[in-house]
Design a protein around this motif. Structure first.
Motif, PDB file in Angstrom:
ATOM      1  N   GLU A  81       0.921  -1.185  -0.025  1.00 35.12           N
ATOM      2  CA  GLU A  81       0.111   0.063  -0.071  1.00 35.12           C
ATOM      3  C   GLU A  81       1.041   1.324   0.065  1.00 35.12           C
ATOM      4  O   GLU A  81       0.592   2.274  -0.724  1.00 35.12           O
ATOM      5  CB  GLU A  81      -0.805   0.170   1.138  1.00 35.12           C
ATOM      6  N   GLU A  82       1.834   1.010   0.707  1.00 38.32           N
ATOM      7  CA  GLU A  82       2.901   2.440   0.895  1.00 38.32           C
ATOM      8  C   GLU A  82       3.454   2.517  -0.631  1.00 38.32           C
ATOM      9  O   GLU A  82       3.698   3.628  -1.011  1.00 38.32           O
ATOM     10  CB  GLU A  82       4.013   2.053   1.803  1.00 38.32           C
ATOM     11  N   HIS A  83       3.876   1.603  -1.234  1.00 38.61           N
ATOM     12  CA  HIS A  83       4.485   1.691  -2.690  1.00 38.61           C
ATOM     13  C   HIS A  83       3.305   2.276  -3.821  1.00 38.61           C
ATOM     14  O   HIS A  83       3.736   2.998  -4.334  1.00 38.61           O
ATOM     15  CB  HIS A  83       4.885   0.350  -2.996  1.00 38.61           C
ATOM     16  N   LYS A  84       2.166   1.835  -3.454  1.00 37.03           N
ATOM     17  CA  LYS A  84       1.218   2.279  -4.218  1.00 37.03           C
ATOM     18  C   LYS A  84       0.884   3.750  -4.201  1.00 37.03           C
ATOM     19  O   LYS A  84       0.829   4.378  -5.116  1.00 37.03           O
ATOM     20  CB  LYS A  84      -0.219   1.325  -4.104  1.00 37.03           C
ATOM     21  N   THR A  85       0.916   4.000  -2.910  1.00 39.66           N
ATOM     22  CA  THR A  85       0.499   5.461  -2.469  1.00 39.66           C
ATOM     23  C   THR A  85       1.623   6.489  -3.085  1.00 39.66           C
ATOM     24  O   THR A  85       1.211   7.541  -3.674  1.00 39.66           O
ATOM     25  CB  THR A  85       0.478   5.669  -1.235  1.00 39.66           C
ATOM     26  N   SER A  86       2.924   6.146  -2.709  1.00 30.88           N
ATOM     27  CA  SER A  86       3.804   6.826  -3.255  1.00 30.88           C
ATOM     28  C   SER A  86       3.991   6.826  -4.653  1.00 30.88           C
ATOM     29  O   SER A  86       4.273   8.005  -5.343  1.00 30.88           O
ATOM     30  CB  SER A  86       5.033   6.103  -2.725  1.00 30.88           C
ATOM     31  N   PHE A  87       3.633   5.852  -5.460  1.00 31.49           N
ATOM     32  CA  PHE A  87       3.533   5.635  -6.919  1.00 31.49           C
ATOM     33  C   PHE A  87       2.596   6.726  -7.503  1.00 31.49           C
ATOM     34  O   PHE A  87       2.761   7.516  -8.336  1.00 31.49           O
ATOM     35  CB  PHE A  87       3.462   4.290  -7.499  1.00 31.49           C
ATOM     36  N   MET A  88       1.206   6.617  -6.860  1.00 26.38           N
ATOM     37  CA  MET A  88       0.047   7.418  -7.372  1.00 26.38           C
ATOM     38  C   MET A  88       0.576   8.896  -7.276  1.00 26.38           C
ATOM     39  O   MET A  88       0.044   9.709  -8.120  1.00 26.38           O
ATOM     40  CB  MET A  88      -1.039   7.103  -6.548  1.00 26.38           C
ATOM     41  N   GLU A  89       1.146   9.141  -6.171  1.00 29.18           N
ATOM     42  CA  GLU A  89       1.409  10.853  -5.803  1.00 29.18           C
ATOM     43  C   GLU A  89       2.507  11.199  -6.886  1.00 29.18           C
ATOM     44  O   GLU A  89       2.233  12.496  -7.318  1.00 29.18           O
ATOM     45  CB  GLU A  89       1.967  10.962  -4.536  1.00 29.18           C
ATOM     46  N   PHE A 102       4.166   2.917 -14.765  1.00 28.07           N
ATOM     47  CA  PHE A 102       3.670   1.622 -14.238  1.00 28.07           C
ATOM     48  C   PHE A 102       4.090   0.264 -14.458  1.00 28.07           C
ATOM     49  O   PHE A 102       4.288  -0.667 -13.553  1.00 28.07           O
ATOM     50  CB  PHE A 102       1.939   1.818 -14.734  1.00 28.07           C
ATOM     51  N   ASN A 103       4.585  -0.132 -15.716  1.00 32.74           N
ATOM     52  CA  ASN A 103       5.109  -1.343 -16.057  1.00 32.74           C
ATOM     53  C   ASN A 103       6.377  -1.587 -15.355  1.00 32.74           C
ATOM     54  O   ASN A 103       6.774  -2.631 -15.397  1.00 32.74           O
ATOM     55  CB  ASN A 103       5.227  -1.215 -17.640  1.00 32.74           C
ATOM     56  N   LYS A 104       7.004  -0.688 -14.753  1.00 32.16           N
ATOM     57  CA  LYS A 104       8.365  -0.849 -13.922  1.00 32.16           C
ATOM     58  C   LYS A 104       7.939  -1.446 -12.526  1.00 32.16           C
ATOM     59  O   LYS A 104       8.852  -2.028 -11.863  1.00 32.16           O
ATOM     60  CB  LYS A 104       9.251   0.293 -14.117  1.00 32.16           C
ATOM     61  N   LEU A 105       6.925  -1.268 -12.177  1.00 34.51           N
ATOM     62  CA  LEU A 105       6.562  -1.579 -10.779  1.00 34.51           C
ATOM     63  C   LEU A 105       6.297  -3.183 -10.612  1.00 34.51           C
ATOM     64  O   LEU A 105       6.143  -3.727 -11.439  1.00 34.51           O
ATOM     65  CB  LEU A 105       5.119  -1.284 -10.395  1.00 34.51           C
ATOM     66  N   ASN A 106       6.362  -3.596  -9.183  1.00 32.83           N
ATOM     67  CA  ASN A 106       6.397  -4.995  -9.017  1.00 32.83           C
ATOM     68  C   ASN A 106       4.738  -5.336  -9.305  1.00 32.83           C
ATOM     69  O   ASN A 106       3.937  -4.714  -9.156  1.00 32.83           O
ATOM     70  CB  ASN A 106       6.461  -5.219  -7.415  1.00 32.83           C
ATOM     71  N   ARG A 107       4.729  -6.717  -9.832  1.00 34.21           N
ATOM     72  CA  ARG A 107       3.302  -6.766 -10.298  1.00 34.21           C
ATOM     73  C   ARG A 107       2.198  -7.004  -9.321  1.00 34.21           C
ATOM     74  O   ARG A 107       1.169  -6.330  -9.608  1.00 34.21           O
ATOM     75  CB  ARG A 107       3.311  -8.444 -10.690  1.00 34.21           C
ATOM     76  N   LEU A 108       2.546  -7.033  -7.940  1.00 32.11           N
ATOM     77  CA  LEU A 108       1.463  -6.966  -7.056  1.00 32.11           C
ATOM     78  C   LEU A 108       1.062  -5.434  -6.916  1.00 32.11           C
ATOM     79  O   LEU A 108       0.024  -5.261  -6.399  1.00 32.11           O
ATOM     80  CB  LEU A 108       1.894  -7.624  -5.492  1.00 32.11           C
ATOM     81  N   ILE A 136      -5.401  -7.044 -17.683  1.00 33.16           N
ATOM     82  CA  ILE A 136      -5.178  -5.632 -17.676  1.00 33.16           C
ATOM     83  C   ILE A 136      -3.514  -5.251 -17.727  1.00 33.16           C
ATOM     84  O   ILE A 136      -3.366  -4.567 -18.475  1.00 33.16           O
ATOM     85  CB  ILE A 136      -5.820  -4.880 -16.467  1.00 33.16           C
ATOM     86  N   ILE A 137      -2.964  -6.055 -16.717  1.00 35.34           N
ATOM     87  CA  ILE A 137      -1.495  -6.036 -16.760  1.00 35.34           C
ATOM     88  C   ILE A 137      -0.837  -6.456 -18.046  1.00 35.34           C
ATOM     89  O   ILE A 137       0.187  -5.759 -18.617  1.00 35.34           O
ATOM     90  CB  ILE A 137      -0.863  -6.870 -15.608  1.00 35.34           C
ATOM     91  N   ASP A 138      -1.285  -7.710 -18.701  1.00 31.02           N
ATOM     92  CA  ASP A 138      -0.893  -7.803 -19.836  1.00 31.02           C
ATOM     93  C   ASP A 138      -1.159  -7.024 -20.901  1.00 31.02           C
ATOM     94  O   ASP A 138      -0.356  -6.746 -22.017  1.00 31.02           O
ATOM     95  CB  ASP A 138      -1.569  -9.499 -20.344  1.00 31.02           C
ATOM     96  N   LEU A 139      -2.339  -6.286 -20.931  1.00 37.46           N
ATOM     97  CA  LEU A 139      -2.560  -5.248 -21.794  1.00 37.46           C
ATOM     98  C   LEU A 139      -1.666  -4.243 -22.002  1.00 37.46           C
ATOM     99  O   LEU A 139      -1.215  -3.532 -22.873  1.00 37.46           O
ATOM    100  CB  LEU A 139      -3.870  -4.674 -21.571  1.00 37.46           C
ATOM    101  N   CYS A 140      -1.371  -3.751 -20.508  1.00 36.35           N
ATOM    102  CA  CYS A 140      -0.503  -2.566 -20.391  1.00 36.35           C
ATOM    103  C   CYS A 140       1.028  -2.900 -20.880  1.00 36.35           C
ATOM    104  O   CYS A 140       1.593  -1.974 -21.411  1.00 36.35           O
ATOM    105  CB  CYS A 140      -0.198  -2.347 -18.811  1.00 36.35           C
ATOM    106  N   GLU A 141       1.363  -4.335 -20.856  1.00 35.89           N
ATOM    107  CA  GLU A 141       2.794  -4.604 -21.403  1.00 35.89           C
ATOM    108  C   GLU A 141       2.732  -4.723 -22.790  1.00 35.89           C
ATOM    109  O   GLU A 141       3.789  -5.066 -23.404  1.00 35.89           O
ATOM    110  CB  GLU A 141       3.031  -5.995 -20.816  1.00 35.89           C
TER     111      GLU A 141
END
Length: 199
Positions: A81-89, A102-108, A136-141
């Motif tokens: 959750e912390e990683h997600k929040t930091s990324f969104m900001e 987005f595509n560089k993030l860990n899959r979870l 959706i993840i496959d679509l992004c890649e």
């Protein structure tokens, strides 16, 4: 723990049913038993009546170990959750997210970001399944630049070159207008069409 800005409190999570019954008996407290808990029709009841006793017999510290596993999962979820929040900001603006980052993030973490995007766009009205997250993840890649994915309830996950976002698409309606000549023709109080011979 927090889930969609809701605090979930489970005060009896670390208390065994036998301890609760003993407490009630010791203090002469009345209590009620849900009769459906005795039926094997429900999966939770089959686990409670048949599987968990076997696990406790195999490992007397089973309850303790299960609670430890639950805590580890909660700690891991907090970290994601912390990683997600930091990324969104850093990489999100008006619910549009930078695709390359987005595509560089860990899959979870990507799953969490998608979930956040869907919740923000739909007001928590759209549930996304595990299989949908993976699609959706496959679509992004995918190297294909422009794609959309139907989330249900008229909401779509959109990919446009280097951004992704979630949007509700209103189905288009055909409008028939009889045009007798140049002039303004009203479709509704807010919309009209003007027809003219002039360029």
């Amino acid at each position: 723990r927090q889930d969609r800005n809701i605090s979930i409190i489970r005060p009896f999570l670390e208390v065994r049913k036998s301890d609760i019954l003993a407490y009630a008996k010791e203090r002469n407290l009345s209590y009620f038993v849900d009769e459906s808990n005795q039926e094997d029709f429900y999966t939770r009841n089959r686990f409670r009546k048949h599987i968990i006793p076997l696990l406790r017999a195999e490992n007397p510290r089973f309850d303790e170990k299960l609670l430890q596993l639950s805590e580890y999962i909660e700690y891991a979820d907090e970290l994601v959750e912390e990683h997600k929040t930091s990324f969104m900001e850093k990489y999100s603006m008006y619910n549009h997210v930078n695709l390359t980052a987005f595509n560089k993030l860990n899959r979870l973490v990507r799953v969490k970001v998608i979930q956040k995007m869907v919740n923000l766009a739909s007001g928590n009205r759209v549930e996304v399944s595990y299989d949908q997250f993976q699609t959706i993840i496959d679509l992004c890649e995918s190297p294909k630049p422009n794609q959309l994915y139907d989330l249900g309830n008229d909401y779509y996950f959109m990919k446009e070159y280097d951004v992704i976002y979630v949007e509700k698409l209103t189905p288009t309606k055909n409008i028939n207008i009889q045009v007798d000549g140049p002039g303004e023709y009203f479709v509704s109080d807010q919309k009209s069409y003007i027809f003219t011979f002039e360029k």
